[in-house]
Structures are given as structure tokens and as C-alpha cells.
Design a protein around this motif. Structure first.
Motif, short mmCIF file in Angstrom:
data_model
loop_
_atom_site.label_atom_id
_atom_site.label_comp_id
_atom_site.label_asym_id
_atom_site.label_seq_id
_atom_site.Cartn_x
_atom_site.Cartn_y
_atom_site.Cartn_z
N GLY A 1 -29.73 -14.98 -23.41
CA GLY A 1 -28.44 -14.28 -23.55
C GLY A 1 -28.37 -13.45 -24.82
N GLU A 2 -29.23 -13.77 -25.78
CA GLU A 2 -29.20 -13.02 -27.06
C GLU A 2 -29.91 -11.68 -26.93
N ASP A 3 -29.50 -10.73 -27.74
CA ASP A 3 -30.21 -9.45 -27.79
C ASP A 3 -31.58 -9.71 -28.43
N ILE A 4 -32.63 -9.10 -27.88
CA ILE A 4 -33.98 -9.34 -28.40
C ILE A 4 -34.07 -8.99 -29.89
N LEU B 1 -37.97 -4.10 -31.49
CA LEU B 1 -36.89 -3.28 -30.92
C LEU B 1 -37.47 -2.03 -30.25
N SER B 2 -38.40 -1.36 -30.96
CA SER B 2 -38.89 -0.12 -30.37
C SER B 2 -39.79 -0.40 -29.16
N LEU B 3 -40.52 -1.53 -29.17
CA LEU B 3 -41.34 -1.89 -28.01
C LEU B 3 -40.44 -2.18 -26.81
N ALA B 4 -39.35 -2.93 -27.04
CA ALA B 4 -38.44 -3.30 -25.96
C ALA B 4 -37.80 -2.04 -25.38
N SER C 1 -29.76 -4.38 -20.76
CA SER C 1 -29.06 -4.20 -22.04
C SER C 1 -29.84 -4.81 -23.20
N ARG C 2 -31.14 -5.13 -22.97
CA ARG C 2 -32.03 -5.66 -24.01
C ARG C 2 -31.76 -7.14 -24.32
N ALA C 3 -30.91 -7.77 -23.48
CA ALA C 3 -30.63 -9.19 -23.71
C ALA C 3 -31.74 -10.02 -23.05
#
Ligand SMILES: Nc1ncnc2c1ncn2[C@@H]1O[C@H](COP(=O)(O)OP(=O)(O)OP(=O)(O)O)[C@@H](O)[C@H]1O
Ligand SMILES: [Mg+2]
Length: 349
Positions: free
Chosen positions: A45-48, A58-61, A25-27
Motif C-alpha cells: 500500500g505504500e508508495d515505492i 523512483l526513476s526505475l519505477a 500509482s507507484r504503490a
């Protein structure tokens, strides 16, 4: 007996660069020590996209989470000074929780070196292009309008000679600078006596100083310990400093050359020899002082060019003194004059 095995966490924590492991979930499922140092202790625990609020992250992840291997991206983070980081995202297969790894590398120094290199190339090209453009212009004139004008031909040829020698001087200075840079880590150790060296330099410069009716006054001690050095390079240092003192000094003024032995360490042995060159010129504005030894930096570009300068003299001086493990101090008062002091360590220090 308890086995002392290294866990993956220990290994990640030992890495000098930040590493973040992402779940589907990108966390951020896990951040190593360097990652927490950069982004904060509570990052897990945080979103990247919250931890690093930059679209490229964001786009790399997302790409890595979709199983792709995207090209690394770059982000800027301001922590006092702006730092540049390279971000790489890699998909992870076969793990239940971790689906992608984000690695972050501080590229600030590489970027700075790149910038210095490209500014340098731009400066060199510019410095070579202007005399070259002028040469081409005069060649064209000599082939056309001034073809049958002997007077104009003489005048233009003399200007062309000046421009060509400027280019040649520039190339000599560039080569000299790069040869000093190559050897900078090797401290020269031949014994050099600065008194005969300075006297020779003064004799050479004196011929040019006559035109401006400038007088040299030397104040040398009776006994001077020799210092470890390179005769040719030290000659180059003092030639440049004395030439500057003369070029930027007033007509009919005095240039003082003083050698002082510095007994900082003990009464018996000298730690440094200081050579100061003081002129009675226009002086240098204090805002320019710290930039004077940069390549191509001149206070007054037009004036330096007119006097045949390349703006590389003090850059070469600084590198040579650095190679000798010495230092250069510049003091100046506008309207009064400037003093350039070279500190060179002795064999005892
Ligand atoms: N003694 C001085 N008094 C006033 N300004 C000086 C003095 N020495 C250097 N400068 C200033 O510092 C600048 C840089 O000096 P530097 O010796 O590096 O270059 P240059 O003399 O212009 O050219 P080059 O030495 O390559 O022929 C000069 O252009 C001048 O503006
Ligand atoms: Mg100079």
C-alpha cells in the motif's frame, strides 16, 4: 475434492529475492516474503519511493510504469553493515492492477569480491611498477651520463640485477599463490614426516643465518606420527616462517622450533601436530596481527622491501595451511619476539 493448486503468491513467496508488484500509482500492491523481510511487514500500500527512499528506485519505477525496460540500478542499504542491492524494474502488460515488477538482488558479496580483485590488481601493478621504473631509470643513465664510467656501470648493473630479481620473485610468488588457490578444496593426503622436512629446511636457512649469527634450537619428539600433506607445500610454509624469523629476528639471537603432538581427542591418538617457531625479534604491533596474512601486507614496507620481501609469504602460508585443513596462530610481543604456530591435523583426526 479440493484442488491443491499453487497460487502466484505462493510462488513469489518461495523466491529468495525480494519482489514488489506496483500499481499504476507507484504503490506497492504486493510484496513477497523476502520483500517484507527486507522492507517491513506493512509495506503493501505504500508508495515505492517511501519504502525505498532513493532517487534511482523512483526513476526505475517510473520508467517501468511508462512501459520501458530500464537498465538495472544499484542502491546501498545500511543494516548494521552496508549492503549493496541491484534493483530491476520491468513493465507488466495485461494485468488490471499490477503494472510493474521491482526485483531486488543482494549483490554485496559479488561487489566485495570485485573490490578484492581490483585492489589485488592495483597492488600487483604497483609492486611491479616500482622495480620496473628503477630499471628504466638506470638504463637511461647507463646510455647517457654514466656511459663511459666503468665504476658507475658496475654499481648500477648490480642494482638492476637486484630489481630484476625482485620482479622475478614477485611473479614466482604470485604463481605459487594462484596454484595453491586453485587446489585449495583438495586436501593433500601423502604421509609426511615433519621431522626430516623441518631439518632440511633448517639446513638450507642456516647458511643465511650465519651472517646474522642466529642459532636454531630444535625440540622434536622421539616419535612423530606422519600427517597427511604435500611435502613441497609444507616445505614452503616452514621455509617462509623460518626465513621471516631470521629476517625480522635480532642478530645473535636464537630461533626455537618446537613440535608438539596434541592429544585433544583421546590419549591414544593425536589429533594435531603443532609446530611453533619462536624468534627474538622486534615483535609485531597487535593492531597489525590480524592483517599479516593479507596479500602484500607488511608492517614496515620499506624494511620488508629492503630485505627482498614481496609481502606474499604469509598469504601463501595461510592458503597452504588452509588446504591442509590446519590453522595458523600468531602471538607476538613488541620488543620480545614473535611465535608462529602451525596446527596440522593427523590421519586419525
Ligand atoms: N617473525 C616476524 N617478526 C616480525 N615481523 C614479521 C615476522 N614475520 C612476518 N612479519 C611481518 O609480516 C609481514 C608479512 O610477512 P610475509 O612473509 O608475508 O612478507 P615478507 O616477509 O615481507 O615478504 P616475502 O615473505 O614475500 O619475502 C612482514 O613484512 C613483516 O612486517
Ligand atoms: Mg616472508
Amino acid at each position: 475434492m479440493e484442488e491443491n493448486l499453487l497460487t502466484p503468491t505462493d510462488v513469489f513467496d518461495a523466491l529468495p529475492d525480494p519482489v514488489l508488484a506496483l500499481d499504476s500509482s507507484r504503490a506497492i500492491f504486493f510484496a513477497n516474503k523476502a520483500g517484507k523481510a527486507l522492507l517491513g511487514e506493512a509495506i503493501e500500500g505504500e508508495d515505492i519511493s517511501m519504502a525505498l527512499r532513493q532517487p534511482v528506485v523512483l526513476s526505475l519505477a517510473d520508467a517501468a510504469l511508462a512501459g520501458k525496460h530500464p537498465e538495472p540500478g544499484e542502491i546501498k542499504i545500511s543494516r548494521g553493515t552496508a549492503q549493496i542491492f541491484e534493483i530491476q524494474a520491468t513493465p507488466i502488460h495485461g494485468n488490471e492492477r499490477i503494472k510493474a515488477l521491482i526485483t531486488i538482488k543482494n549483490n554485496t558479496r559479488i561487489k566485495q569480491a570485485d573490490e578484492i580483485r581490483s585492489t589485488f590488481v592495483a597492488n600487483v601493478s604497483h609492486e611491479l611498477r616500482s622495480p620496473l621504473a628503477s630499471l628504466l631509470g638506470f638504463i637511461e643513465t647507463l646510455q647517457g651520463a654514466a656511459k663511459d664510467d666503468p665504476e658507475a656501470r658496475e654499481k648500477f648493473l648490480s642494482i638492476m640485477e637486484n630489481e630484476a630479481s625482485r620482479m622475478s620473485r614477485l611473479i614466482d610468488d604470485l604463481l605459487s599463490l594462484s596454484s595453491v588457490e586453485v587446489d585449495e578444496h583438495v586436501q593433500p593426503r601423502e604421509p609426511v614426516n615433519l621431522i626430516p622436512l623441518l631439518s632440511d629446511v633448517v639446513n638450507v636457512i642456516q647458511a643465511q643465518a650465519v651472517k646474522k649469527r642466529i642459532k636454531f634450537i630444535s625440540d622434536f619428539p622421539e616419535h612423530l606420527p606422519s600427517i597427511p600433506g604435500d611435502v613441497d607445500q609444507l616445505t614452503q610454509v616452514f621455509q617462509n616462517l623460518l626465513e621471516n624469523a631470521m629476517k625480522y629476528g635480532r642478530s645473535e639471537s636464537v630461533i626455537q622450533i618446537k613440535i608438539i603432538i596434541d592429544h585433544q581427542l583421546s590419549e591414544k591418538s593425536a589429533s594435531h601436530v603443532m609446530v611453533s617457531i619462536r624468534d627474538q625479534g622486534d615483535g609485531i604491533p597487535s593492531k597489525d596481527l590480524s592483517r599479516l596474512t593479507e596479500r602484500f601486507y607488511r608492517v614496515d614496507k620499506a624494511r620488508s622491501r629492503e630485505l627482498g620481501g614481496t609481502g606474499l609469504g604469509l598469504a601463501i602460508v595461510k592458503h597452504i595451511i588452509g588446504r591442509h585443513r590446519g590453522r595458523l596462530e600468531i602471538n607476538s610481543e613488541e620488543g620480545v619476539g614473535s611465535t608462529f604456530t602451525v596446527f596440522l591435523p593427523t590421519f586419525e583426526s
